[in-house]
Design an enzyme around this catalytic site. Structure first.
Site, short mmCIF file in Angstrom:
data_model
loop_
_atom_site.label_atom_id
_atom_site.label_comp_id
_atom_site.label_asym_id
_atom_site.label_seq_id
_atom_site.Cartn_x
_atom_site.Cartn_y
_atom_site.Cartn_z
N GLU A 94 -0.77 6.85 13.01
CA GLU A 94 -0.42 7.95 12.09
C GLU A 94 -0.63 9.30 12.77
O GLU A 94 0.18 10.22 12.59
CB GLU A 94 -1.24 7.86 10.81
CG GLU A 94 -0.79 8.88 9.76
CD GLU A 94 -1.34 8.63 8.38
OE1 GLU A 94 -0.75 9.14 7.41
OE2 GLU A 94 -2.36 7.91 8.25
N PHE A 112 1.79 -3.13 4.79
CA PHE A 112 2.13 -4.34 5.53
C PHE A 112 3.63 -4.61 5.37
O PHE A 112 4.24 -4.32 4.34
CB PHE A 112 1.36 -5.53 4.98
CG PHE A 112 -0.08 -5.58 5.42
CD1 PHE A 112 -0.60 -4.65 6.30
CD2 PHE A 112 -0.93 -6.58 4.95
CE1 PHE A 112 -1.93 -4.71 6.71
CE2 PHE A 112 -2.26 -6.64 5.35
CZ PHE A 112 -2.76 -5.71 6.23
N LYS A 136 -9.14 8.22 1.14
CA LYS A 136 -9.66 6.85 1.16
C LYS A 136 -11.09 6.82 1.69
O LYS A 136 -11.81 5.85 1.47
CB LYS A 136 -8.75 5.96 2.02
CG LYS A 136 -7.38 5.67 1.40
CD LYS A 136 -6.57 4.72 2.28
CE LYS A 136 -5.20 4.42 1.68
NZ LYS A 136 -4.28 5.57 1.73
N CYS A 155 0.79 -1.23 0.00
CA CYS A 155 0.00 0.00 0.00
C CYS A 155 0.82 1.28 0.00
O CYS A 155 0.27 2.38 -0.05
CB CYS A 155 -0.96 -0.01 1.19
SG CYS A 155 -1.97 -1.50 1.23
N HIS A 176 -2.22 8.53 5.02
CA HIS A 176 -2.52 7.16 4.62
C HIS A 176 -3.95 6.85 5.05
O HIS A 176 -4.71 6.27 4.29
CB HIS A 176 -1.52 6.20 5.27
CG HIS A 176 -1.62 4.81 4.78
ND1 HIS A 176 -1.47 4.49 3.45
CD2 HIS A 176 -1.87 3.63 5.42
CE1 HIS A 176 -1.62 3.18 3.29
NE2 HIS A 176 -1.86 2.64 4.48
N HIS A 223 -9.73 1.91 -0.24
CA HIS A 223 -8.29 1.67 -0.26
C HIS A 223 -7.92 0.96 -1.55
O HIS A 223 -8.23 -0.21 -1.74
CB HIS A 223 -7.89 0.83 0.95
CG HIS A 223 -6.42 0.79 1.22
ND1 HIS A 223 -5.48 0.98 0.23
CD2 HIS A 223 -5.72 0.58 2.36
CE1 HIS A 223 -4.28 0.89 0.75
NE2 HIS A 223 -4.39 0.65 2.04
#
Length: 406
Positions: free
Chosen positions: A307, A392, A328, A165, A296, A333
């Site tokens: 975050e 990830f 998003k 991502c 993000h 996403h």
């Protein structure tokens, strides 16, 4: 700095659940339009959730020769479409470009996962001998950049960066390096991912999918919404752009990368902070100079909390004065395409002086007490924008963009 070393973005191409093409995407973005609908790609009856950010009314034959459609996957359709739109937007005539110096850098999470799913279904239902051998070479991640290059006959550097991502930011950062090293005159950079059962099953099994909507930074947020799409930008040296009299959306000042080295799926505020700090240092920018932070912002409890903490660590006592938003909330996403599409949002925010909102925001969370530009776009001069992405494996990538000035 020498104009050959300055790197700019001159063209934008986007395929998303809220709009196809730069203008439709931007209009939907600043109006807080949601692209989240009931999933139509496959039957979700056996799943606990049923919503996704699917791209509607996309017709690949408008961008790819019909004879090639069968051997390409949906992510490649998106990548080729976004690339062609970006080149057109940048006023690039491929007849006048040295194709050996026009590169492609793509980010992705899943590659052509839908092709892999088709191969698997054929194997299970009909046997391995019934698999169409022509599809076998069509699913590995590397085909995304290869298919763009083949379609456009580009012979320059060709990369796929599968950093999940955060991959879009990684790809644009790589393009920045290629231009500054004189390894390419121009690079098509970004990311692409198609809606897939693999991603949908995986995130549902992790209990990370929201039932109906994505609510970044909201106290009652329940998870991500799986999406799809592609964002591609034309990256080139300032000298090349000025020579072509190209439109210039923004200057890329630098980027920063980090790895949490902590956990495969759990984010870390320290890792996120490290990427932001590195990006600001490379760009020669102080934290106080940043006007907009594109988050993000996945909508999961852990990501938004970590975050927000990273933002506080980097921006200090003034963190509440920084405009932060997560698109998003509108698109879902889009995996490896996410940060590439978000770079496009940043460049347009710089160009138009409008910051897109974080929609679906209802209840403040003390752990996320940032200014997330709730629900309504905001007019605000954006000179410096930061685009942050995490993935990830603890991969973090942060890109710094600036309003162009001679």
């Amino acid at each position: 700095m020498n104009n050959d070393k300055r790197v700019v973005i001159t063209g934008l191409g986007v395929v998303s659940s809220i709009g196809i093409g730069r203008q439709d995407f931007w209009d939907a973005l600043i109006n807080g339009k949601s692209g989240v609908t009931l999933v139509s790609s496959f039957n979700t009856a056996d799943f606990p959730t049923h919503y996704g950010g699917e791209v509607k009314n996309f017709h690949p034959e408008e961008f790819v020769n019909k004879r090639k459609l069968r051997r390409l996957g949906r992510a490649s359709y998106f990548a080729i479409a976004a690339s062609k739109m970006a080149l057109k937007d940048a006023k690039v005539d491929l007849k006048n470009v040295n194709s050996a110096l026009l590169g492609v850098c793509m980010g992705t999470t899943m590659g052509e996962s839908q092709i892999l799913e088709e191969l698997d279904q054929t194997w299970v239902r009909e046997g391995v001998d019934k698999i169409d051998s022509a599809l076998v070479p069509s699913y590995p991640c590397n085909v995304l950049a290869a298919n763009v290059a083949i379609e456009l006959k580009l012979r320059g550097p060709n990369y796929v960066i599968p950093c999940a991502c955060a991959a879009g930011n990684y790809a644009i950062g790589k393009a920045y390096d290629l231009i500054r090293a004189n390894d390419a005159d121009m690079v098509l950079a970004g990311g692409a991912d198609a809606f897939s059962k693999i991603a949908y099953i995986g995130f549902n099994r992790m209990f990370a999918v929201a039932p109906e909507k994505c609510q970044p930074f909201d106290k009652n947020r329940k998870g991500i919404i799986v999406g799809e799409g592609s964002g591609m930008v034309v990256v080139e040296s300032l000298s090349g752009a000025l020579k072509r009299n190209a439109p210039i959306y923004a200057e890329v000042l630098g980027y920063g990368l980090s790895c949490d080295a902590n956990h495969m799926t759990a984010p870390s505020s320290d890792g996120i902070k490290e990427a932001i700090v590195k990006a600001l240092q490379e760009s020669g920018i102080k934290a106080s100079e940043v006007d907009y932070y594109n988050a993000h912002g996945t909508g999961t409890p852990a990501n938004d909390r970590e975050e927000s903490l990273a933002i506080k660590k980097v921006f200090g006592v003034n963190y509440k004065k920084l405009a932060v938003s997560s698109i998003k909330s509108m698109l879902g996403h889009t995996m490896g395409a996410a940060s590439a599409i978000e770079v496009i949002a940043c460049t347009l925010a710089i160009k138009h002086g409008i910051i897109p909102p974080t929609i679906n925001y209802q209840t403040p969370d003390p752990d996320c007490d940032i200014d997330c530009v709730p629900n309504v776009a905001r007019r605000h001069n954006v000179n410096i924008a930061v685009n942050s992405a995490s993935a990830f494996g603890g991969n973090n990538a942060c890109l710094v963009l600036k309003k162009f000035a001679v």
